[in-house]
Design an enzyme around this catalytic site. Structure first.
Site, mmCIF file in Angstrom:
data_model
loop_
_atom_site.group_PDB
_atom_site.id
_atom_site.type_symbol
_atom_site.label_atom_id
_atom_site.label_comp_id
_atom_site.label_asym_id
_atom_site.label_seq_id
_atom_site.Cartn_x
_atom_site.Cartn_y
_atom_site.Cartn_z
ATOM 1 N N ASP A 289 -4.167 -13.833 -3.916
ATOM 2 C CA ASP A 289 -4.842 -14.758 -4.829
ATOM 3 C C ASP A 289 -6.042 -14.038 -5.457
ATOM 4 O O ASP A 289 -6.180 -12.832 -5.286
ATOM 5 C CB ASP A 289 -5.287 -16.029 -4.062
ATOM 6 C CG ASP A 289 -6.127 -15.678 -2.836
ATOM 7 O OD1 ASP A 289 -6.754 -14.589 -2.806
ATOM 8 O OD2 ASP A 289 -6.166 -16.482 -1.892
ATOM 9 N N HIS B 142 -6.369 -5.540 -2.734
ATOM 10 C CA HIS B 142 -7.184 -5.777 -1.542
ATOM 11 C C HIS B 142 -7.429 -7.267 -1.304
ATOM 12 O O HIS B 142 -8.211 -7.618 -0.429
ATOM 13 C CB HIS B 142 -8.498 -4.986 -1.620
ATOM 14 C CG HIS B 142 -8.334 -3.509 -1.373
ATOM 15 N ND1 HIS B 142 -9.388 -2.644 -1.265
ATOM 16 C CD2 HIS B 142 -7.217 -2.748 -1.212
ATOM 17 C CE1 HIS B 142 -8.930 -1.404 -1.042
ATOM 18 N NE2 HIS B 142 -7.619 -1.446 -1.018
ATOM 19 N N THR B 143 -6.780 -8.112 -2.041
ATOM 20 C CA THR B 143 -6.743 -9.545 -1.710
ATOM 21 C C THR B 143 -5.922 -9.778 -0.444
ATOM 22 O O THR B 143 -5.943 -10.880 0.119
ATOM 23 C CB THR B 143 -6.164 -10.376 -2.880
ATOM 24 O OG1 THR B 143 -6.114 -11.746 -2.489
ATOM 25 C CG2 THR B 143 -4.731 -9.950 -3.236
ATOM 26 N N VAL C 201 0.305 10.417 -5.302
ATOM 27 C CA VAL C 201 0.460 11.797 -4.821
ATOM 28 C C VAL C 201 1.679 12.417 -5.494
ATOM 29 O O VAL C 201 2.810 12.210 -5.070
ATOM 30 C CB VAL C 201 0.574 11.825 -3.283
ATOM 31 C CG1 VAL C 201 0.665 13.266 -2.795
ATOM 32 C CG2 VAL C 201 -0.611 11.111 -2.654
ATOM 33 N N HIS D 184 0.213 4.706 -2.251
ATOM 34 C CA HIS D 184 0.028 6.035 -1.664
ATOM 35 C C HIS D 184 1.183 6.970 -1.983
ATOM 36 O O HIS D 184 1.065 8.176 -1.805
ATOM 37 C CB HIS D 184 -0.200 5.933 -0.152
ATOM 38 C CG HIS D 184 -1.586 5.510 0.203
ATOM 39 N ND1 HIS D 184 -2.281 5.986 1.280
ATOM 40 C CD2 HIS D 184 -2.430 4.623 -0.404
ATOM 41 C CE1 HIS D 184 -3.484 5.433 1.332
ATOM 42 N NE2 HIS D 184 -3.590 4.589 0.324
ATOM 43 N N ASP D 185 2.306 6.435 -2.445
ATOM 44 C CA ASP D 185 3.367 7.298 -2.958
ATOM 45 C C ASP D 185 3.030 7.728 -4.391
ATOM 46 O O ASP D 185 2.955 8.914 -4.701
ATOM 47 C CB ASP D 185 4.715 6.566 -2.921
ATOM 48 C CG ASP D 185 5.843 7.449 -3.455
ATOM 49 O OD1 ASP D 185 5.698 8.690 -3.424
ATOM 50 O OD2 ASP D 185 6.878 6.898 -3.889
ATOM 51 N N ASP E 81 7.737 9.182 -5.964
ATOM 52 C CA ASP E 81 8.926 9.959 -5.618
ATOM 53 C C ASP E 81 9.292 9.871 -4.147
ATOM 54 O O ASP E 81 10.052 10.702 -3.636
ATOM 55 C CB ASP E 81 8.714 11.433 -6.006
ATOM 56 C CG ASP E 81 7.512 12.035 -5.275
ATOM 57 O OD1 ASP E 81 6.894 11.347 -4.442
ATOM 58 O OD2 ASP E 81 7.193 13.207 -5.537
ATOM 59 N N SER F 117 7.634 10.635 -1.617
ATOM 60 C CA SER F 117 7.204 11.795 -0.814
ATOM 61 C C SER F 117 6.452 11.381 0.450
ATOM 62 O O SER F 117 6.503 12.094 1.456
ATOM 63 C CB SER F 117 6.339 12.736 -1.652
ATOM 64 O OG SER F 117 5.216 12.044 -2.167
ATOM 65 N N GLY G 39 3.228 11.547 -8.074
ATOM 66 C CA GLY G 39 4.149 10.593 -8.685
ATOM 67 C C GLY G 39 4.945 9.761 -7.689
ATOM 68 O O GLY G 39 4.960 10.028 -6.485
ATOM 69 N N ARG H 112 0.816 -1.221 0.000
ATOM 70 C CA ARG H 112 0.000 0.000 0.000
ATOM 71 C C ARG H 112 0.849 1.270 0.000
ATOM 72 O O ARG H 112 0.457 2.291 -0.596
ATOM 73 C CB ARG H 112 -0.932 -0.023 1.218
ATOM 74 C CG ARG H 112 -1.951 1.099 1.229
ATOM 75 C CD ARG H 112 -2.969 0.873 2.332
ATOM 76 N NE ARG H 112 -4.007 1.886 2.334
ATOM 77 C CZ ARG H 112 -4.362 2.575 3.416
ATOM 78 N NH1 ARG H 112 -3.770 2.358 4.567
ATOM 79 N NH2 ARG H 112 -5.319 3.468 3.343
ATOM 80 N N PRO I 294 -8.364 8.314 -3.673
ATOM 81 C CA PRO I 294 -9.820 8.299 -3.488
ATOM 82 C C PRO I 294 -10.217 7.700 -2.137
ATOM 83 O O PRO I 294 -9.595 6.752 -1.674
ATOM 84 C CB PRO I 294 -10.330 7.436 -4.648
ATOM 85 C CG PRO I 294 -9.151 6.745 -5.217
ATOM 86 C CD PRO I 294 -7.925 7.462 -4.775
HETATM 87 C C1 HEM Z 1 -8.711 3.460 -5.511
HETATM 88 C C2 HEM Z 1 -9.259 2.865 -4.687
HETATM 89 C C3 HEM Z 1 -8.790 2.451 -3.332
HETATM 90 C C4 HEM Z 1 -9.397 2.787 -2.200
HETATM 91 C C5 HEM Z 1 -10.637 3.652 -2.033
HETATM 92 C C6 HEM Z 1 -8.679 2.136 -1.150
HETATM 93 C C7 HEM Z 1 -9.000 2.235 0.182
HETATM 94 C C8 HEM Z 1 -8.397 1.534 1.204
HETATM 95 C C9 HEM Z 1 -8.783 1.613 2.581
HETATM 96 C C10 HEM Z 1 -9.875 2.509 3.154
HETATM 97 C C11 HEM Z 1 -8.001 0.750 3.269
HETATM 98 C C12 HEM Z 1 -8.052 0.473 4.746
HETATM 99 C C13 HEM Z 1 -7.317 1.573 5.505
HETATM 100 C C14 HEM Z 1 -7.627 1.577 6.973
HETATM 101 O O1 HEM Z 1 -8.734 1.179 7.352
HETATM 102 O O2 HEM Z 1 -6.758 2.004 7.746
HETATM 103 C C15 HEM Z 1 -7.113 0.135 2.329
HETATM 104 C C16 HEM Z 1 -6.173 -0.803 2.631
HETATM 105 C C17 HEM Z 1 -5.290 -1.338 1.724
HETATM 106 N N1 HEM Z 1 -5.142 -0.943 0.420
HETATM 107 FE FE1 HEM Z 1 -6.409 0.204 -0.638
HETATM 108 N N2 HEM Z 1 -7.637 1.432 -1.661
HETATM 109 C C18 HEM Z 1 -7.640 1.613 -3.016
HETATM 110 C C19 HEM Z 1 -6.730 1.113 -3.913
HETATM 111 C C20 HEM Z 1 -5.622 0.388 -3.580
HETATM 112 C C21 HEM Z 1 -4.541 0.067 -4.457
HETATM 113 C C22 HEM Z 1 -4.456 0.508 -5.906
HETATM 114 C C23 HEM Z 1 -3.649 -0.664 -3.749
HETATM 115 C C24 HEM Z 1 -2.336 -1.249 -4.162
HETATM 116 C C25 HEM Z 1 -1.932 -1.489 -5.372
HETATM 117 C C26 HEM Z 1 -4.190 -0.814 -2.410
HETATM 118 C C27 HEM Z 1 -3.635 -1.560 -1.412
HETATM 119 C C28 HEM Z 1 -4.145 -1.684 -0.143
HETATM 120 C C29 HEM Z 1 -3.664 -2.641 0.841
HETATM 121 C C30 HEM Z 1 -2.610 -3.700 0.587
HETATM 122 C C31 HEM Z 1 -4.367 -2.403 2.021
HETATM 123 C C32 HEM Z 1 -4.189 -3.105 3.368
HETATM 124 C C33 HEM Z 1 -3.086 -2.411 4.136
HETATM 125 C C34 HEM Z 1 -2.780 -2.981 5.501
HETATM 126 O O3 HEM Z 1 -3.326 -4.014 5.912
HETATM 127 O O4 HEM Z 1 -1.948 -2.346 6.188
HETATM 128 N N3 HEM Z 1 -5.366 -0.143 -2.336
HETATM 129 N N4 HEM Z 1 -7.362 0.639 1.080
#
Ligand code: HEM
Ligand SMILES: *[C@@H]1O[C@H](CO)[C@@H](O)[C@H](O)[C@H]1NC(C)=O
Length: 322
Positions: free
Chosen positions: A250, A195-196, A72, A68-69, A76, A78, A74, A64, A165
């Site tokens: 998966d 989110h798998t 925002v 998040h890098d 980089d 940040s 690019g 993640r 977003p």
């Molecule tokens: C664009 C739509 C996305 C939204 C709205 C979104 C939103 C979120 C939210 C709300 C969480 C939980 C944060 C928390 O409750 O503290 C989360 C976790 C996570 N997101 Fe996303 N996400 C998005 C896209 C992505 C992308 C593109 C990736 C990676 C390529 C990603 C990877 C992850 C991972 C791996 C977690 C779990 C992190 C952990 O357990 O520490 N997400 N996301």
């Protein structure tokens, strides 16, 4: 003497090459540190491996960080900068505060890499390599990571608030956010497959499990048991983003979406009668197709606005500019 036409052809060819070299991501290369840091990849991987062995969720958290890098301004590095009395970074931005984790692991990796090739490898590139390693170690695909990004000397809390977003987004907002970053609907759905793995906090899915109708009832009951309905109570309680399979990379995330078991509102938006439904079906049916598209999308995301040439710097410590 060259005829005018072949002369102008040569100029055109030169101009094209210059354009290529000057292009945003053309300078990234999988061989970037081949000579300057041959031990880079094994050094990173052994630490990612050890940290995931200690805590499987760390793999998700590290993946993640790269998202998040890149979203925002690019890729980089940040989002790794600490706030100071005179500098506001991205760590306290709305999508990051009390949520992003793994910074200590990045520090550990950075200092190990500084030990084998000091002053050579950027924090931005480390995030890209770490994300790849985390995915692979959790059971997902591997790929060659393009490298050569440099580290920002600035950060933007406002951009962090606005460019990632929120989980309350509907499908159109998700599509346009990804489009703003040059990413397609296919990239959106494939990347969302991240989110798998990993966890979310009750505060981010309470409204969905208590108020929405497009949700599997037994999934809602199970999830409510650890996320009280009252705002402020149990806000930080966790649930897996991929029901019952949050530590393996998966395609069950997509199978769960088809069963209306998306945890976040934004998750279930991907399978709710809209234009992304067919991709969800395809990935639920074929893990191979998901893995292939995920790799391509991670490479596309990693190409977002890298700093190259003499822009930025190679930070010595990922938490502060040199
Ligand atoms: C664009 C739509 C996305 C939204 C709205 C979104 C939103 C979120 C939210 C709300 C969480 C939980 C944060 C928390 O409750 O503290 C989360 C976790 C996570 N997101 Fe996303 N996400 C998005 C896209 C992505 C992308 C593109 C990736 C990676 C390529 C990603 C990877 C992850 C991972 C791996 C977690 C779990 C992190 C952990 O357990 O520490 N997400 N996301
Ligand atoms: C970003 O969001 C945080 C948390 O909601 C808020 O405290 C901060 O003022 C926002 N910063 C900017 C620059 O908009």
């Amino acid at each position: 003497m060259a005829s005018p036409s072949s002369f102008s052809k040569a100029i055109l060819t030169l101009a094209c090459l210059l354009l290529l070299v000057g292009g945003t991501s053309a300078q990234l290369s999988i061989y970037y540190y081949y000579e300057t840091c041959p031990l880079l990849c094994p050094t990173v991987k052994s630490i990612v491996q050890a940290e995931i062995a200690k805590e499987a969720r760390m793999g998700a958290s590290l993946l993640r960080l790269f998202f998040h890098d890149c979203f925002v301004n690019g890729c980089d590095g940040s989002n790794l900068l600490d706030d100071t009395p005179t500098f506001t970074g991205e760590k306290n931005a709305a999508p990051n505060v009390n949520s992003l984790r793994g910074f200590d692991v990045v520090d550990k990796i950075k200092s190990a890499v500084e030990g084998v090739c000091p002053g050579v490898v950027s924090c931005a590139d480390l995030l890209a390599i770490i994300a790849r390693d985390a995915v692979e170690i959790l059971g997902g695909p591997g790929w060659d990571v393009k490298l050569g990004r440099r580290d920002a000397r600035t950060a933007s809390q406002a951009a962090a608030n606005n460019s990632i977003p929120p989980p309350t987004s509907n499908l159109n907002a998700l599509i346009s956010s990804f489009q703003n970053h040059g990413l397609s609907q296919k990239d959106l759905v494939a990347l969302y497959g991240a989110h798998t793995v990993g966890q979310a906090r009750c505060t981010n899915f309470r409204a969905r499990i208590y108020n929405e109708n497009n949700i599997d009832s037994s999934f809602a009951v199970t999830t409510k048991s650890n996320c009280p309905s009252v705002t402020g109570v149990g806000d930080n309680n966790l649930a897996g983003l991929d029901f019952q399979s949050a530590t393996s990379f998966d395609n069950t995330y997509f199978v769960n979406l088809m069963k209306k078991r998306g945890l976040l509102h934004s998750d279930q938006q991907l399978f709710n009668g809209g234009s992304t439904d067919s991709l969800i079906r395809a990935y639920a049916q074929s893990q191979g197709t998901f893995f292939q598209d995920f790799v391509a999308a991670m490479i596309n995301m990693g190409d977002i606005k890298p700093l190259t040439g003499s822009n930025g710097e190679i930070r010595r410590n990922c938490r502060r500019i040199n």
